[in-house]
Design an enzyme around this catalytic site. Sequence first.
Site, PDB file in Angstrom:
ATOM      1  N   SER A 122       5.848   8.819  -7.315  1.00  8.65           N
ATOM      2  CA  SER A 122       4.704   8.825  -6.367  1.00  8.65           C
ATOM      3  C   SER A 122       3.555   8.698  -6.701  1.00  8.65           C
ATOM      4  CB  SER A 122       4.767  10.508  -5.732  1.00  8.65           C
ATOM      5  OG  SER A 122       6.034  10.580  -5.072  1.00  8.65           O
ATOM      6  N   LYS A 154       1.544   6.368  -4.151  1.00  7.47           N
ATOM      7  CA  LYS A 154       1.032   6.762  -3.025  1.00  7.47           C
ATOM      8  C   LYS A 154      -0.526   6.597  -3.206  1.00  7.47           C
ATOM      9  CE  LYS A 154       4.515  10.034  -1.435  1.00  7.47           C
ATOM     10  NZ  LYS A 154       5.268  10.257  -2.526  1.00  7.47           N
ATOM     11  N   SER A 206       2.218  15.098  -1.713  1.00  7.29           N
ATOM     12  CA  SER A 206       3.374  13.800  -1.960  1.00  7.29           C
ATOM     13  C   SER A 206       4.021  13.749  -0.782  1.00  7.29           C
ATOM     14  CB  SER A 206       3.889  14.227  -3.248  1.00  7.29           C
ATOM     15  OG  SER A 206       4.422  13.078  -3.791  1.00  7.29           O
TER      16      SER A 206
END
Length: 379
Positions: free
Chosen positions: A61, A64, A117
Amino acid sequence: MVQKFTALILLFTALFASFPAVAHAEEKLPSVSAKSAILINADTGAVLYAKNEKERLPMASTTKIMTALIALETAALDDRCVTITDEMVRVEGSSMGLQAGDQLSLTSLAAGMLVVSGNDAANSVAIAISGSKEDFAEKMNRRAKDIGMNDTHFVTPSGLDDEAHYSTAYDMALLATIALANPDFAEIVKEKKYTIPYISPEQSRRFSNHNRLLSMYEGCIGVKTGFTKKSGRCLVSAAERDGIRLVAVTLNAPDDWNDHQTMFNYGFSILESVALDDSGCTFSIPAVGAVEQTLTVKGAQGNTLSLTREDAAALTRTVELPRFFYAPVKDGARVGQITYRLKGEVVATTDLIAASSLTPVLHEKSLWEKIVDYFKSLL
């Protein structure tokens, strides 16, 4: 917004390429659990510590960071309202709890993916901006190329596992440095708790940031966590103390919280803050075509620069001014600069400002010009 950061991107790409990892005999190098790690000086791009920093690995993640950066750059021009669809929320993994029919701005969705997240937030941004996750991935890869992330390839906006989705600690450090230069991004990732407004239903939801380092380490200012079974624990973080800013990245790190604290402690121990204050500098430059014979030029106070002691001693300073000035020149005008270089690379500049004015000398008309003017006045 993308154009706004072009010069910064080029500078950091060049600096990252020119600085090898720095080893200091007087300081013990960090020992980390991560398969791949890097610590960089965010001011200069100098690599302070590295371990397999260019090995291509999944980054979960922390992906992101790129998705949110693109969202915020788009929002700076048009912070559009996004209506959430079933397709957007049909995703596994972490979520900010979006439901079909919800309406949020791009900025709110960026916050949702950075703070908690949210894979649903990342999907929503991708589809809202590009029409599909696949087309958005192409946008991500173009942006990565612009930044200089030469060992990175994005497939998903959220960071879910895919064989062709990878990056390196080196590339992620470069991305984080660029992202933190975006004030909206920096404001979101530094908060331990963040309130995200919804347009519809009209409400605000308060979320706790998944980045525990914000509470664990004094001076931590972000950035993003990540985890999948394939990638292991991934973390991109930044910390700032006394004008010194560091960025750390670990990929596949069982003990990432301690890894980052160890690297930060090392970085702060070998760096010092150098004030670039040229406000006491005064120059007197000859003037041409002016009532005054010279122009007084003064320096300005610049920012601070964090450097190792060795680099601070090697910093060079060059005054860049013309040999003379033509009138007119207005008091307060920028007329030159002082450039600071390290190992041939420009790392900072301060302005040189006119502290007085130059007044043009009035042209004395010839006898013929006076005669012509006289007859013109009779017409």
